[in-house]
Design an enzyme around this catalytic site. Structure first.
Site, PDB file in Angstrom:
ATOM      1  N   TRP A   1       0.836  -1.201   0.000  1.00  0.00           N
ATOM      2  CA  TRP A   1       0.000   0.000   0.000  1.00  0.00           C
ATOM      3  C   TRP A   1       0.873   1.255   0.000  1.00  0.00           C
ATOM      4  O   TRP A   1       1.368   1.672   1.049  1.00  0.00           O
ATOM      5  CB  TRP A   1      -0.915   0.005   1.228  1.00  0.00           C
TER       6      TRP A   1
ATOM      7  N   HIS B   1      -7.059   1.810   2.065  1.00  0.00           N
ATOM      8  CA  HIS B   1      -8.131   0.850   1.782  1.00  0.00           C
ATOM      9  C   HIS B   1      -9.262   1.080   2.788  1.00  0.00           C
ATOM     10  O   HIS B   1      -9.116   1.889   3.712  1.00  0.00           O
ATOM     11  CB  HIS B   1      -7.633  -0.605   1.818  1.00  0.00           C
TER      12      HIS B   1
ATOM     13  N   ARG C   1      -3.890   6.431  -2.745  1.00  0.00           N
ATOM     14  CA  ARG C   1      -2.566   5.813  -2.776  1.00  0.00           C
ATOM     15  C   ARG C   1      -1.575   6.720  -3.481  1.00  0.00           C
ATOM     16  O   ARG C   1      -1.936   7.454  -4.400  1.00  0.00           O
ATOM     17  CB  ARG C   1      -2.612   4.475  -3.513  1.00  0.00           C
TER      18      ARG C   1
ATOM     19  N   GLN D   1     -13.368   1.773  -2.727  1.00  0.00           N
ATOM     20  CA  GLN D   1     -13.398   0.353  -2.385  1.00  0.00           C
ATOM     21  C   GLN D   1     -14.708   0.062  -1.664  1.00  0.00           C
ATOM     22  O   GLN D   1     -15.307   0.962  -1.057  1.00  0.00           O
ATOM     23  CB  GLN D   1     -12.253  -0.018  -1.433  1.00  0.00           C
TER      24      GLN D   1
ATOM     25  N   VAL E   1      -6.161 -11.527   6.927  1.00  0.00           N
ATOM     26  CA  VAL E   1      -6.975 -12.734   6.758  1.00  0.00           C
ATOM     27  C   VAL E   1      -6.098 -13.975   6.689  1.00  0.00           C
ATOM     28  O   VAL E   1      -4.937 -13.913   6.323  1.00  0.00           O
ATOM     29  CB  VAL E   1      -7.862 -12.647   5.483  1.00  0.00           C
TER      30      VAL E   1
ATOM     31  N   ALA F   1     -13.872 -11.609   5.566  1.00  0.00           N
ATOM     32  CA  ALA F   1     -13.830 -10.224   5.088  1.00  0.00           C
ATOM     33  C   ALA F   1     -13.566 -10.240   3.594  1.00  0.00           C
ATOM     34  O   ALA F   1     -13.042 -11.214   3.056  1.00  0.00           O
ATOM     35  CB  ALA F   1     -12.738  -9.452   5.811  1.00  0.00           C
TER      36      ALA F   1
HETATM   37  N1  DAH Z   1      -7.794  -4.088   1.621  1.00  0.00           N
HETATM   38  C1  DAH Z   1      -7.302  -4.910   0.530  1.00  0.00           C
HETATM   39  C2  DAH Z   1      -6.594  -4.021  -0.481  1.00  0.00           C
HETATM   40  O1  DAH Z   1      -6.712  -2.845  -0.437  1.00  0.00           O
HETATM   41  C3  DAH Z   1      -8.442  -5.636  -0.133  1.00  0.00           C
HETATM   42  C4  DAH Z   1      -8.925  -6.749   0.708  1.00  0.00           C
HETATM   43  C5  DAH Z   1      -8.403  -8.032   0.550  1.00  0.00           C
HETATM   44  C6  DAH Z   1      -9.895  -6.553   1.670  1.00  0.00           C
HETATM   45  C7  DAH Z   1      -8.834  -9.065   1.316  1.00  0.00           C
HETATM   46  C8  DAH Z   1     -10.321  -7.602   2.464  1.00  0.00           C
HETATM   47  C9  DAH Z   1      -9.769  -8.876   2.263  1.00  0.00           C
HETATM   48  O2  DAH Z   1     -11.242  -7.453   3.407  1.00  0.00           O
HETATM   49  O3  DAH Z   1     -10.208  -9.891   3.039  1.00  0.00           O
HETATM   50  O4  DAH Z   1      -5.874  -4.534  -1.307  1.00  0.00           O
END
Ligand code: DAH
Length: 350
Positions: free
Chosen positions: A160, A181, A207, A221, A264, A318
């Site tokens: 990120w 995010h 970003r 998002q 996760v 998630a």
């Molecule tokens: N926050 C991640 C991103 O910005 C995307 C994401 C991936 C969100 C997996 C989630 C997850 O909740 O389980 O790349």
């Protein structure tokens, strides 16, 4: 001396000829005063002479005078009517609109394509029992990274590229950033609510990015979080399967592949079979037959522990997706930068 009768005849002639020339109410009033006015009107004045006539003439002249009075009165009323009608017609003419003129076009606004996609996605999850929550775009290091199991100096942070706020706390650390995010809202939601939790979080992210056809420094998002007793990967699969079929059509197949996201475990990326070629391979799916639409996974025990949930009791899943990417896929848009260039030629197509 002309007789009273002759004077009446002459008065009538003058009065009628004057009347014919009158074009407005003011002149008409003056005319009436001139001929019939109680004080100095010409007719009442003549009639003052009536008693002086020999009795045998008086009746005849009296009748003629009465007739004249009636005639003047009728003439007055008719003229008044004519004047008013003419005025009304003038007014109508003045105020008339030319219905054959082409109208002025009103530009009707509509929702931005991203908003439309967010609403479409949100309504699918709302129908599955999810709540929509909102969170801050200026976020702390803690919520954006640390609480999501991304410690300082961990290489995962490289995923990120972050825009930091130019502000140091007492320890000389920059604690604030523009959220990269919507995942920080997982933490904020769990801090505020007890399970069962079912939320989605649509919102802006930022970003430090060199923009190109698939990257913008500001984009949206939609995050999702489900936590309860006994949630398994089967729940994740069932929920996201239902979602994908609602959005992309009942025929869709889905595919999960292992991926890494620190918050996760296991983490996956979810793809659908290409809706454009039904999986045989085309431009939309870069000939792979599959299209990645989101990241997902089972909430990491460290994340649950951090907000005080016992991971032996509670589990959850998630997911996170980009509505612009989904919109691009659905509408065949080839450059994400179109979304925020504010070019009406693009925006009006949706
Ligand atoms: N926050 C991640 C991103 O910005 C995307 C994401 C991936 C969100 C997996 C989630 C997850 O909740 O389980 O790349």
């Amino acid at each position: 001396m002309t007789s009273l009768k002759e004077q009446l005849v002459s008065l009538e002639r003058h009065a009628i000829s004057d009347l014919e020339k009158i074009r407005n109410e003011q002149d008409l009033d003056e005319w009436r005063i001139n001929y019939q006015g109680r004080r100095n009107g010409q007719l009442p004045k003549l009639l003052e002479e009536l008693p002086k006539l020999p009795i045998e003439d008086r009746k005849e002249v009296g009748i003629a005078a009465n007739e004249l009075r009636d005639k003047l009165e009728t003439g007055y009323k008719e003229r008044l009517q004519e004047i008013r009608t003419a005025e009304l017609q003038d007014k109508l003419l003045e105020e008339s609109i030319d219905v054959s003129l082409p109208g002025r076009k009103h530009a009707i606004g509509k929702l931005h394509p991203t908003t439309q996609t967010i609403r479409e996605i949100s309504s699918i999850f709302v129908n599955l029992g999810y709540q929509i929550v909102d969170g801050p775009e200026v976020e702390s290091d803690y919520y954006n990274f640390e609480a999501l199991n991304i410690p300082p100096d961990h290489p995962a942070r490289d995923q990120w590229d972050t825009l930091w706020l130019d502000y140091n706390n007492a320890d000389g650390i920059r604690p604030l950033l523009l959220r990269t995010h919507t995942s920080p809202m997982q933490i904020r939601t769990m801090e505020q609510q007890e399970p069962p939790i079912r939320v989605i979080v649509p919102g802006r992210c930022y970003r430090h990015e060199a923009t190109d056809a698939t990257h913008e420094s500001m984009f949206f998002q939609i995050e999702g979080l489900t936590v309860d007793k006994g949630i398994t990967f089967a729940d994740l699969k069932g929920t996201l399967y239902t979602f994908a079929r609602k959005l992309f059509g009942e025929e869709r197949k889905i595919r999960f592949r292992c991926d890494f996201f620190p918050f996760v475990e296991p983490g996956v990326d979810m793809s659908i079979d290409c809706f454009s070629c039904d999986g045989t391979g085309c431009r939309v799916c870069s000939n792979s037959g599959w299209i990645e639409i989101m990241g997902a996974g089972m909430v990491h025990p460290n994340v649950l522990e951090r907000v005080g949930y016992d991971p032996e009791i509670y589990t959850g899943f998630a997911f996170g997706m980009g509505p612009e990417r989904i919109s691009m896929l659905k509408h065949g848009i080839d450059d994400i930068r179109h979304f925020y260039n504010n070019d009406l030629r693009f925006l009006e197509q949706f």
